[in-house]
Each structure stands twice: as structure tokens, then as C-alpha cells.
Scaffold this active site. Structure first.
Site, PDB file in Angstrom:
ATOM      1  N   HIS A  83       0.841  -1.459  -0.018  1.00 55.70           N
ATOM      2  CA  HIS A  83      -0.026   0.133   0.125  1.00 55.70           C
ATOM      3  C   HIS A  83       0.799   1.085  -0.027  1.00 55.70           C
ATOM      4  O   HIS A  83       0.357   2.406  -0.380  1.00 55.70           O
ATOM      5  CB  HIS A  83      -0.875   0.040   1.139  1.00 55.70           C
ATOM      6  CG  HIS A  83      -0.582   0.426   2.503  1.00 55.70           C
ATOM      7  ND1 HIS A  83      -0.457  -0.604   3.495  1.00 55.70           N
ATOM      8  CD2 HIS A  83      -0.436   1.536   3.074  1.00 55.70           C
ATOM      9  CE1 HIS A  83       0.004   0.170   4.656  1.00 55.70           C
ATOM     10  NE2 HIS A  83      -0.010   1.122   4.531  1.00 55.70           N
ATOM     11  N   ASP A 220       0.915  -7.717   2.285  1.00 53.23           N
ATOM     12  CA  ASP A 220       1.121  -6.159   1.864  1.00 53.23           C
ATOM     13  C   ASP A 220       2.813  -5.711   1.885  1.00 53.23           C
ATOM     14  O   ASP A 220       3.069  -5.227   2.689  1.00 53.23           O
ATOM     15  CB  ASP A 220       0.576  -5.259   3.036  1.00 53.23           C
ATOM     16  CG  ASP A 220       0.115  -4.050   2.637  1.00 53.23           C
ATOM     17  OD1 ASP A 220       0.920  -3.383   1.730  1.00 53.23           O
ATOM     18  OD2 ASP A 220      -0.436  -3.389   3.344  1.00 53.23           O
ATOM     19  N   SER A 623       3.897   2.177   8.294  1.00 50.88           N
ATOM     20  CA  SER A 623       3.640   1.165   7.540  1.00 50.88           C
ATOM     21  C   SER A 623       5.090   0.918   6.840  1.00 50.88           C
ATOM     22  O   SER A 623       5.663   2.113   6.497  1.00 50.88           O
ATOM     23  CB  SER A 623       2.629   1.585   6.461  1.00 50.88           C
ATOM     24  OG  SER A 623       1.236   1.260   6.908  1.00 50.88           O
TER      25      SER A 623
HETATM   26  N1  ARG Z   1      -4.967   0.640   7.741  1.00 53.20           N
HETATM   27  C1  ARG Z   1      -3.592   0.744   7.046  1.00 53.20           C
HETATM   28  C2  ARG Z   1      -3.031   2.111   7.203  1.00 53.20           C
HETATM   29  O1  ARG Z   1      -3.797   2.838   7.618  1.00 53.20           O
HETATM   30  C3  ARG Z   1      -3.521   0.245   5.473  1.00 53.20           C
HETATM   31  C4  ARG Z   1      -4.352   0.921   4.580  1.00 53.20           C
HETATM   32  C5  ARG Z   1      -4.341   0.495   3.419  1.00 53.20           C
HETATM   33  N2  ARG Z   1      -5.281  -0.629   3.016  1.00 53.20           N
HETATM   34  C6  ARG Z   1      -6.445  -0.636   2.649  1.00 53.20           C
HETATM   35  N3  ARG Z   1      -7.150  -1.622   2.233  1.00 53.20           N
HETATM   36  N4  ARG Z   1      -7.039   0.708   2.433  1.00 53.20           N
HETATM   37  O2  ARG Z   1      -2.626   2.678   6.220  1.00 53.20           O
HETATM   38  N1  ASP Z   2      -1.343   1.476   8.000  1.00 53.09           N
HETATM   39  C1  ASP Z   2      -0.894   2.587   8.719  1.00 53.09           C
HETATM   40  C2  ASP Z   2       0.196   3.089   7.653  1.00 53.09           C
HETATM   41  O1  ASP Z   2       0.023   3.443   6.571  1.00 53.09           O
HETATM   42  C3  ASP Z   2      -0.264   2.056   9.836  1.00 53.09           C
HETATM   43  C4  ASP Z   2      -1.107   2.268  11.042  1.00 53.09           C
HETATM   44  O2  ASP Z   2      -1.827   3.317  11.237  1.00 53.09           O
HETATM   45  O3  ASP Z   2      -0.941   1.696  11.926  1.00 53.09           O
HETATM   46  O4  ASP Z   2       1.226   3.695   8.269  1.00 53.09           O
END
Ligand code: ARG
Ligand code: ASP
Length: 688
Positions: A83, A220, A623
Site C-alpha cells: 500500500h 502487504d 507502514s
Molecule cells: N490501515 C492501513 C493504514 O492505515 C492500511 C491502509 C491500506 N489498505 C487498505 N485496504 N485501504 O494505512
Molecule cells: N496502515 C498505517 C500506515 O500506513 C499504519 C497504522 O496506522 O498502523 O502507516
């Protein structure tokens, strides 16, 4: 000698409130290394951060402007999340080579793909410059004079620092709300090429359905390589560049993550606020989060309805919906977590004790002053948030504003127009527009509504009638008409109903809301500096870590599952078996590549580890961060948290706050079996 003992005793006493809470500054890690070692870590503080010798920090980068990455070979090979690389993978994708859908594997160095604009930043050093930053300041000065002193001193420090070498960037960052200033010097490499990415059905497996959730089975990751000039220094992209030779790279461990194992996440968390007053937290949990969640639920429901009806619309809106739903889900966990932790009440109890202690000191009345400021700020800030989450996201209005800006600047508009219509489905925007006008009307106090809004609502009688008229009259729904616009047509644009609406709101924001928001915000920032210092004096035996600000941090903890609710218990490791259980060709998020089904059918892969949970205190920006074991070797890549623990940006609950990582052995499995790119293993160093 006595003093050393005393100091050692003090350091031991300086425990954070809750086990595993904290994101610590690497340069001060000697203060925590005792605790880390007691919990299993076998390396020294110098191994984590050193300016004299190669240390782990030399293998960690800020990837782009908001993720982390780690170097895993002597030839600049870099790992981060799928991502985090998503936008770059997408830009290389077309109908003929859909790397998002099919994945991408450069089978030799020549096939690695350059990425315009992508940089990685290595931290050269960080250093406490509080005294230098405040040089010339004395207590008789006003706050704004103090700010100018700090700004001028910082500019000088930065100027001197960047002279030290090629490709350097420096910044002076306020830590502990400006009670300390640190200089950060980064070396920025700007030729970073794409080496590999799994198909999205692996790299984004589970999609938004599984986002922020456990059990998780997302692969990921994506792989890049840093290139440098022949002198190993940063250089613009050139065919003549060579793979970067790092001072340090991570060794990979295949020992895996067992419950209880020590874990250490080294990366760049973006933003947290652990030390604010109860009024701030109450606003977040009781007003802001619920309001924003409600507005986003409405928008998401509309998008999903149309996406489910039409495959083309699903593709057009999947990335938009993902953007809307990411924070939407995070806020739900945050609000719920703050309620469950009783954070407002426990902060209030703390403030009562603090008030007693502060009597007669320079901090007397501090909390009440902060409260008063929040009371003044909140109605305006709330209005701003409603506007940001209702009127502002209407696509047609944004488009009108962008076209107007391009025309005024005499920039060509074709690109803007093409990319807008490529992913625009008007029925979604129309329905969202009507719903958001209505929601704005219902959630905003009458006294706050812009005069323009009230007039139009009176004129049309309903949000729907207004929306219908707007879309039927606006030229911005007609691609040919927009493409025909020239800089001489500004009048046509400014009298268009879509532009008029967006402009009226923008003006209202600038004239009515912004002055109060920035003034109170400034005062809150300043008082928070006193409040932070006061809290440290009030609890001299507590170890305070500075709030996150995208600077490099160490978070350590251990592999552990959690109990999200009564009678439910999560184990900390997920496996390929779980992917097969979720596999469903009819559900986009769970439709795995056929090759993965075939490999599984061969047998013997049921227990292939995929993801694991740990107690590391991480945030957005972490991330892509390396997850390191007690030997200092790489066992995973951090990519998410569980939604029940997302209040960790405000308050950390050791019972449920968990970060989610991909097991490095799953990365190796996918590279080898799906990508057939096992040649990459030749340059990796395996510890075991
Ligand atoms: N929750 C994670 C973060 O805040 C991953 C986001 C990307 N993945 C998604 N399915 N939208 O960045
Ligand atoms: N998914 C988040 C990021 O892209 C990580 C988190 O918020 O724990 O940095």
C-alpha cells in the site's frame, strides 16, 4: 561512582505507565536499552543508533513522504508495503501490463522501473539543539518573539548542516511541544526503482473488508531498489547510476514469530497526542469522530450501492472508497477505545490531582486556561470538520475549483479534465451532493451556516431540488464544454453554480472559521508546551516519550494475540490455511490467484505463516517498518493495527493495542512461488 549508581537506579525507575507503550527516540535509546534487554533484546544501544559506526538506523528509510522502508541487501534492495508502493505500481500499469492486477517482477536490473518523484531518506544523525535553537531568547520576550528567535536559529542550523555533504536535507523539529528541539539531518536518494510487487489479490488481499482487522492475511509488501551515482551519493535518475551500497542492511531471519517473542519496530510514526487535556480527548471521542464517521458512512453507502451494480464503476471508485473508508474505520476504533478506556474520566482525575499540585506554581490555572480555549475553539473547529467531510468532498465542486486554478495560472487543463472524467460516475456524485447538503443543514447550528447556503436552501426549498438544478446547469458535468474553456472564460467559470457554491463555502471558511481556529490553535500549542513540561515535573519518575512527528522511533514489545470482546480470543499468527478459508472467486477482496490455489493443493503449505500480531506502539507512517527480533534480524514488515486499538494515538491499552505485520517468510514464499523471482535471495543475507 555513587552518582553512576544513582543514575542507573533512576533509569530503571523511568518506566512508561503501561508495558510496551512508547515510541522512543533512537538517539536516547540508551535510556531504554536496559528494559529492552531485560525483555530479550540481545544487541546494544550503539547497534540501534550510532554516528560513529554502522548501526540499524542506517538500514531504515522514510519511504516517500509518509511510509517507512528497510534495506535488505548490500545492493540497495528495499522492502516496504504494497500500500506504500501502490501509487507507483499503478502509474506503471496499463491495460496491456496491469501490474496492480498481475503483479510485477523485474527479472534483471535493466527491467527495474524508475519512479519520478519517489525519494527515500536516510537519517544521518539527530541531535539535541535546544540551547542553540533558543539562543538569544529570554523570558521577557513574547511568544511570537520566541518563535522568530527559534525560526532564525533553526534556519542557521539547517544551513550549516546541509553543507556537510551531498543530497542532504535538514530540519529542526519541536519535541515535547517545543520544550526540546532536535536537528535531523537526512540524506535523500532520488533514484528508487520498482523491483517487485505481488498481484493485488495478494498484496491487498482482504481489501477494505479486512483493513484494520484480525485475523489478517494480506501480503502487504513491495520491493524497490535504491540507485546512486558512481560515487554512491544521491543522483537524479540516470541509466549510468549504480545500485546503492548501504552502510548497513538487515539480515533476514526465518525463525519466525512465536507468542512471547521480543519484537522491535524501527520506523517513522506520523502523529500522536498522548499528553493533551481531557477536553481535547472528549471532543475527539464524543463529537469529532462520531460526526465524521456518520458523514463518511453516508458517502460510502452511496458509493458501494453503485459499485455493486456495475463492474466499471467498482473500478472507478475502488481507490476513492478505500481512501474514505480507511480513516472511517480507524475513527470507529478510536472513539470506542477511548470510551472503553474511560480516558476522559481518567484524564479528568489526573487533572484534579495536577491542579492541587500546581497551586502557587507557574502552572497554576493552566488546565483551566486550556479548557477555556477548547471551549472557544470547538464550535468553530466542529463547523470546519463538518464542512470538510460534507461539502468539500463533492467531486464536481473540487473539479470546478481545480479547473479555475489551472485557467487562472494559464496552465493546460486537458490532463485535469481527462483524469477527472476517467473515474467520474455522475449519479454517485449527485446523490452524495444532495445527501451532504442535507447533512450539512441538519448538523450545523443555524448561526454558523454561510449566508449563501441559507439563501439557496430557502430559494429551492430542499437539498434535492438545489442539487438537481446545480447539476443540470453546471457546465462541469460536460467534458467537451470544460475542454473548450480558455483563460478568457474565467467569468463563465466563476458564475457556474458548482464553482459558486464551492467558492462561497471557501470564503466562509476563510472569513468566519479560520481566524478563530488559528488563533486558539496557536494559544493551545503554546499552553501545551507548559502543560507538557509541567506533567514531566509532576511525575518525575515517569518516562515520557515525545509525541510522534514522522521522525524515526523505536517501539518494542512482543508477539501476542488479544481478546477483542467477551469469549473471543485471537491467536497472534495467521497462516495460508486461513487464506484458503477466505478464498472466494465471487468476492473481489477474497479472490486469490489460481496459482496460489494450485500451490496449496500440492499440500504441505497449511502452516505457512502469513501475518502476526505484536504489542508494538505504532501509528500511521509506521507502514513498511522493519520488525526486528531479539537478535536484531528482520522477521516481518509492519503494515497496520487492529481497529480495536487505534486509540493508541491518544491512549495506549496494552490489552488490545496490536500492530499487524507480514511474516517475512510469507514474503519469501510469494517472491519465490508466485513471482518466480527467487534470484533476489542471492543478494539477501540470511541470519538463519
Ligand atoms: N490501515 C492501513 C493504514 O492505515 C492500511 C491502509 C491500506 N489498505 C487498505 N485496504 N485501504 O494505512
Ligand atoms: N496502515 C498505517 C500506515 O500506513 C499504519 C497504522 O496506522 O498502523 O502507516
Amino acid at each position: 561512582m555513587k552518582r553512576i549508581f544513582l543514575l542507573a537506579a533512576l533509569v530503571l525507575l523511568l518506566q512508561p505507565l503501561r508495558a510496551d507503550e512508547g515510541m522512543w527516540l533512537p538517539v536516547l535509546i540508551s535510556q531504554r536499552i536496559g528494559d529492552m534487554q531485560a525483555k530479550g533484546f540481545k544487541l546494544s544501544a550503539e547497534d540501534i543508533y550510532s554516528v560513529n559506526q554502522a548501526s540499524l538506523k542506517d538500514a531504515v528509510v522514510l519511504f516517500g513522504g509518509g511510509c517507512t522502508g528497510e534495506v535488505v541487501s548490500d545492493e540497495g534492495l528495499l522492502l516496504t508495503n504494497h500500500h506504500c508502493g501502490y501509487g507507483y505500481i499503478q502509474r506503471h500499469s496499463s491495460v496491456e501490463h496491469d501490474y496492480l492486477k498481475d503483479g510485477f517482477w523485474a527479472m534483471d536490473r535493466k527491467s527495474e522501473l524508475p519512479n519520478r518523484g519517489l525519494t527515500v531518506s536516510f537519517l544521518e544523525r539527530m541531535e539535541d539543539v535546544t540551547a542553540e535553537a533558543l539562543k538569544g531568547y529570554d523570558k521577557s520576550m513574547t511568544e511570537s518573539m520566541r518563535d522568530s528567535v527559534v525560526r532564525a536559529n533553526s534556519a542557521r542550523l539547517i544551513q550549516n548542516a546541509v553543507k556537510e555533504g551531498k543530497g542532504l536535507r535538514a530540519s529542526v523539529e519541536a519535541l515535547y511541544y517545543g520544550n526540546q528541539y532536535f536537528l535531523f539531518v537526512y540524506k535523500i536518494y532520488r533514484d528508487v526503482r520498482l523491483v517487485g510487487a505481488p498481484p493485488s489479490s495478494i498484496g491487498k488481499f482482504g481489501g477494505d473488508t479486512d483493513n484494520w482487522m484480525w485475523p489478517r492475511h494480506t501480503g502487504d509488501f513491495s520491493i524497490f531498489r535504491i540507485y546512486a551515482g558512481k560515487d554512491n551519493e544521491p543522483a537524479d535518475y540516470s541509466e549510468d547510476n549504480v545500485p546503492f551500497r548501504p552502510r548497513k542492511s538487515f539480515k533476514i531471519s526465518r525463525k519466525g514469530a512465536q507468542p512471547g517473542d521480543f519484537t522491535f519496530v524501527y520506523g517513522c510514526p506520523g502523529s500522536t497526542k498522548e499528553y493533551v487535556v481531557s477536553d481535547d480527548v472528549r471532543y475527539v471521542a464524543e463529537v469529532s469522530d462520531p460526526q465524521k464517521i456518520d458523514l463518511r458512512t453516508q458517502r460510502l453507502d452511496i458509493m458501494k450501492k453503485y459499485m455493486a451494480q456495475d463492474q466499471a464503476v467498482r473500478i472507478q471508485y475502488s481507490s476513492k472508497a478505500a481512501g474514505v473508508s480507511n480513516a472511517w474505520k480507524k475513527w470507529q476504533g478510536e472513539a470506542k477505545g477511548i470510551q472503553k478506556m474511560n480516558t476522559v474520566a481518567s484524564k479528568q482525575a489526573f487533572e484534579a490531582k495536577f491542579r492541587q499540585w500546581a497551586k502557587g506554581t507557574e502552572y497554576d490555572g493552566l488546565v483551566d486556561k486550556l479548557s477555556a480555549l477548547y471551549e472557544k475553539r470547538n464550535p468553530y473547529y466542529h463547523a470546519y470538520e463538518i464542512y470538510s467531510e460534507s461539502i468539500r468532498p463533492i467531486e464536481l465542486l473540487q473539479f470546478a475549483g481545480n479547473v479555475r486554478a489551472a485557467l487562472s495560472a494559464k496552465r493546460p487543463i486537458d490532463g485535469t479534465v481527462e483524469s477527472f472524467f476517467k473515474d467520474y460516475y455522475q449519479p454517485i456524485d449527485e446523490e452524495i451532493c444532495a445527501a451532504m447538503l442535507k447533512a450539512f443543514d441538519a448538523s450545523m447550528e443555524d448561526g454558523f451556516k454561510p449566508a449563501y447556503f441559507k439563501e439557496k436552501m430557502a430559494q429551492y426549498g430542499s437539498a434535492e431540488a438545489w442539487q438537481k438544478d446545480l447539476f443540470s446547469k453546471s457546465l462541469f458535468t460536460d467534458k467537451a464544454k470544460v475542454l473548450a474553456l480558455t483563460p478568457d472564460d474565467i467569468d463563465k467559470v466563476t458564475s457556474d453554480p458548482a464553482y459558486e457554491l464551492s467558492d462561497a463555502f471557501n470564503e466562509w471558511y476563510i472569513e468566519t472559521l479560520r481566524p478563530v481556529i488559528s488563533e486558539t490553535g496557536e494559544q493551545i500549542r503554546l499552553l501545551n508546551r507548559d502543560y507538557m513540561r509541567a506533567q514531566m515535573e509532576f511525575e518525575p519518575n515517569k518516562a515520557f516519550y515525545p509525541d510522534a512527528n514522522l521522525t524515526l522511533r523505536v517501539a518494542y514489545g512482543h508477539v501476542q494475540g488479544y481478546k477483542p470482546s467477551d469469549a473471543v480470543e485471537y491467536a497472534p499468527v495467521s497462516t495460508l490455511k486461513g487464506i484458503i478459508e477466505k478464498d472466494n472467486p465471487d468476492i473481489f477482496d477474497y479472490n486469490i490467484p489460481q496459482v496460489l490455489r494450485d500451490i496449496y493443493a500440492e499440500g504441505g503449505h497449511e502452516n505457512q505463516p502469513v501475518c502476526f500480531l505484536a504489542t508494538n506502539h505504532t501509528s500511521g507512517g509506521n507502514s513498511g517498518s522493519p520488525v526486528i527480533n531479539s537478535d536484531g534480524n528482520l522477521i516481518g514488515i509492519n503494515f497496520d493495527r487492529v481497529w480495536e486499538g487505534t486509540m493508541s494515538d491518544i491512549v495506549f491499552d496494552p490489552d488490545v493495542c496490536r500492530n499487524i505485520s507480514i511474516d517475512i517468510r510469507y514474503l519469501l514464499f510469494v517472491v519465490d512461488k508466485i513471482g518466480h523471482a527467487g534470484y533476489l535471495f542471492n543478494e539477501m543475507n540470511f541470519a538463519d
